[in-house]
Scaffold this motif. Structure first.
Motif, mmCIF file in Angstrom:
data_model
loop_
_atom_site.group_PDB
_atom_site.id
_atom_site.type_symbol
_atom_site.label_atom_id
_atom_site.label_comp_id
_atom_site.label_asym_id
_atom_site.label_seq_id
_atom_site.Cartn_x
_atom_site.Cartn_y
_atom_site.Cartn_z
ATOM 1 N N MET A 105 0.864 -1.171 0.000
ATOM 2 C CA MET A 105 0.000 0.000 0.000
ATOM 3 C C MET A 105 0.909 1.233 0.000
ATOM 4 O O MET A 105 1.779 1.360 0.854
ATOM 5 N N ASN A 106 0.655 2.125 -0.926
ATOM 6 C CA ASN A 106 1.451 3.352 -0.968
ATOM 7 C C ASN A 106 0.821 4.425 -0.068
ATOM 8 O O ASN A 106 -0.269 4.243 0.492
ATOM 9 N N LYS A 107 1.514 5.538 0.060
ATOM 10 C CA LYS A 107 1.088 6.613 0.972
ATOM 11 C C LYS A 107 -0.286 7.168 0.598
ATOM 12 O O LYS A 107 -1.134 7.403 1.465
ATOM 13 N N THR A 108 -0.526 7.370 -0.686
ATOM 14 C CA THR A 108 -1.801 7.938 -1.138
ATOM 15 C C THR A 108 -2.959 7.009 -0.806
ATOM 16 O O THR A 108 -4.007 7.453 -0.323
ATOM 17 N N THR A 109 -2.771 5.727 -1.043
ATOM 18 C CA THR A 109 -3.816 4.757 -0.735
ATOM 19 C C THR A 109 -4.047 4.685 0.768
ATOM 20 O O THR A 109 -5.196 4.607 1.220
ATOM 21 N N MET A 110 -2.975 4.736 1.538
ATOM 22 C CA MET A 110 -3.118 4.696 2.989
ATOM 23 C C MET A 110 -3.880 5.918 3.500
ATOM 24 O O MET A 110 -4.751 5.794 4.367
ATOM 25 N N GLU A 111 -3.596 7.079 2.941
ATOM 26 C CA GLU A 111 -4.325 8.287 3.337
ATOM 27 C C GLU A 111 -5.813 8.153 3.011
ATOM 28 O O GLU A 111 -6.664 8.589 3.792
ATOM 29 N N PHE A 112 -6.124 7.547 1.880
ATOM 30 C CA PHE A 112 -7.514 7.318 1.502
ATOM 31 C C PHE A 112 -8.197 6.380 2.498
ATOM 32 O O PHE A 112 -9.324 6.634 2.931
ATOM 33 N N VAL A 113 -7.526 5.302 2.870
ATOM 34 C CA VAL A 113 -8.097 4.340 3.828
ATOM 35 C C VAL A 113 -8.348 5.030 5.168
ATOM 36 O O VAL A 113 -9.422 4.870 5.764
ATOM 37 N N VAL A 114 -7.395 5.808 5.628
ATOM 38 C CA VAL A 114 -7.563 6.530 6.899
ATOM 39 C C VAL A 114 -8.737 7.507 6.804
ATOM 40 O O VAL A 114 -9.564 7.599 7.715
ATOM 41 N N TYR A 115 -8.817 8.212 5.686
ATOM 42 C CA TYR A 115 -9.932 9.144 5.470
ATOM 43 C C TYR A 115 -11.271 8.399 5.532
ATOM 44 O O TYR A 115 -12.217 8.864 6.173
ATOM 45 N N MET A 116 -11.342 7.240 4.877
ATOM 46 C CA MET A 116 -12.592 6.477 4.860
ATOM 47 C C MET A 116 -12.929 5.921 6.242
ATOM 48 O O MET A 116 -14.099 5.859 6.616
ATOM 49 N N ILE A 117 -11.932 5.534 6.995
ATOM 50 C CA ILE A 117 -12.175 5.070 8.366
ATOM 51 C C ILE A 117 -12.819 6.191 9.180
ATOM 52 O O ILE A 117 -13.816 5.974 9.879
ATOM 53 N N HIS A 118 -12.295 7.383 9.059
ATOM 54 C CA HIS A 118 -12.856 8.518 9.800
ATOM 55 C C HIS A 118 -14.241 8.910 9.274
ATOM 56 O O HIS A 118 -15.125 9.268 10.065
ATOM 57 N N ALA A 119 -14.437 8.825 7.960
ATOM 58 C CA ALA A 119 -15.757 9.134 7.396
ATOM 59 C C ALA A 119 -16.800 8.147 7.910
ATOM 60 O O ALA A 119 -17.910 8.544 8.292
ATOM 61 N N CYS A 120 -16.453 6.870 7.930
ATOM 62 C CA CYS A 120 -17.381 5.853 8.451
ATOM 63 C C CYS A 120 -17.637 6.080 9.940
ATOM 64 O O CYS A 120 -18.783 5.980 10.399
ATOM 65 N N ALA A 121 -16.588 6.385 10.681
ATOM 66 C CA ALA A 121 -16.737 6.617 12.123
ATOM 67 C C ALA A 121 -17.704 7.765 12.387
ATOM 68 O O ALA A 121 -18.572 7.666 13.267
ATOM 69 N N ASN A 122 -17.587 8.826 11.620
ATOM 70 C CA ASN A 122 -18.486 9.974 11.794
ATOM 71 C C ASN A 122 -19.927 9.622 11.448
ATOM 72 O O ASN A 122 -20.854 10.024 12.161
ATOM 73 N N MET A 123 -20.129 8.881 10.370
ATOM 74 C CA MET A 123 -21.491 8.538 9.930
ATOM 75 C C MET A 123 -22.138 7.483 10.826
ATOM 76 O O MET A 123 -23.354 7.469 10.977
ATOM 77 N N TRP A 124 -21.328 6.593 11.374
ATOM 78 C CA TRP A 124 -21.862 5.487 12.169
ATOM 79 C C TRP A 124 -21.790 5.744 13.666
ATOM 80 O O TRP A 124 -22.153 4.884 14.468
ATOM 81 N N ASN A 125 -21.314 6.917 14.070
ATOM 82 C CA ASN A 125 -21.172 7.262 15.486
ATOM 83 C C ASN A 125 -20.342 6.232 16.254
ATOM 84 O O ASN A 125 -20.722 5.798 17.348
ATOM 85 N N LEU A 126 -19.224 5.837 15.654
ATOM 86 C CA LEU A 126 -18.280 4.922 16.281
ATOM 87 C C LEU A 126 -16.922 5.608 16.333
ATOM 88 O O LEU A 126 -16.692 6.606 15.654
ATOM 89 N N SER A 127 -16.018 5.046 17.104
ATOM 90 C CA SER A 127 -14.659 5.579 17.116
ATOM 91 C C SER A 127 -13.913 5.062 15.885
ATOM 92 O O SER A 127 -14.255 3.997 15.349
#
Length: 65
Positions: free
Chosen positions: A1-23
């Motif tokens: 996994m390159n840096k750009t893909t990792m940043e995308f995964v981290v972004y999506m983790i936070h987006a899901c956390a915000n929408m699902w009210n989870l950490s």
């Protein structure tokens, strides 16, 4: 996994956390346990990163990652 893909995964983790009210930790554990990161987000980065985060969060929920 390159840096750009990792940043995308981290972004999506936070987006899901915000929408699902989870950490972010809870979301990461769920996505990792279901293979969503390694089998969906990373391999499909080229297509997925062009979509809106709301669409992707819904898509992740639908495919039950």
């Amino acid at each position: 996994m390159n840096k750009t893909t990792m940043e995308f995964v981290v972004y999506m983790i936070h987006a899901c956390a915000n929408m699902w009210n989870l950490s972010p930790k809870q979301v990461y554990q769920k996505l990792q346990a279901t293979g969503c990161i390694d089998e969906y987000l990373v391999p499909n980065y080229d297509i997925l990163h062009t979509q809106g985060s709301g669409y992707l969060v819904d898509d992740i929920l639908i495919i039950r990652c």
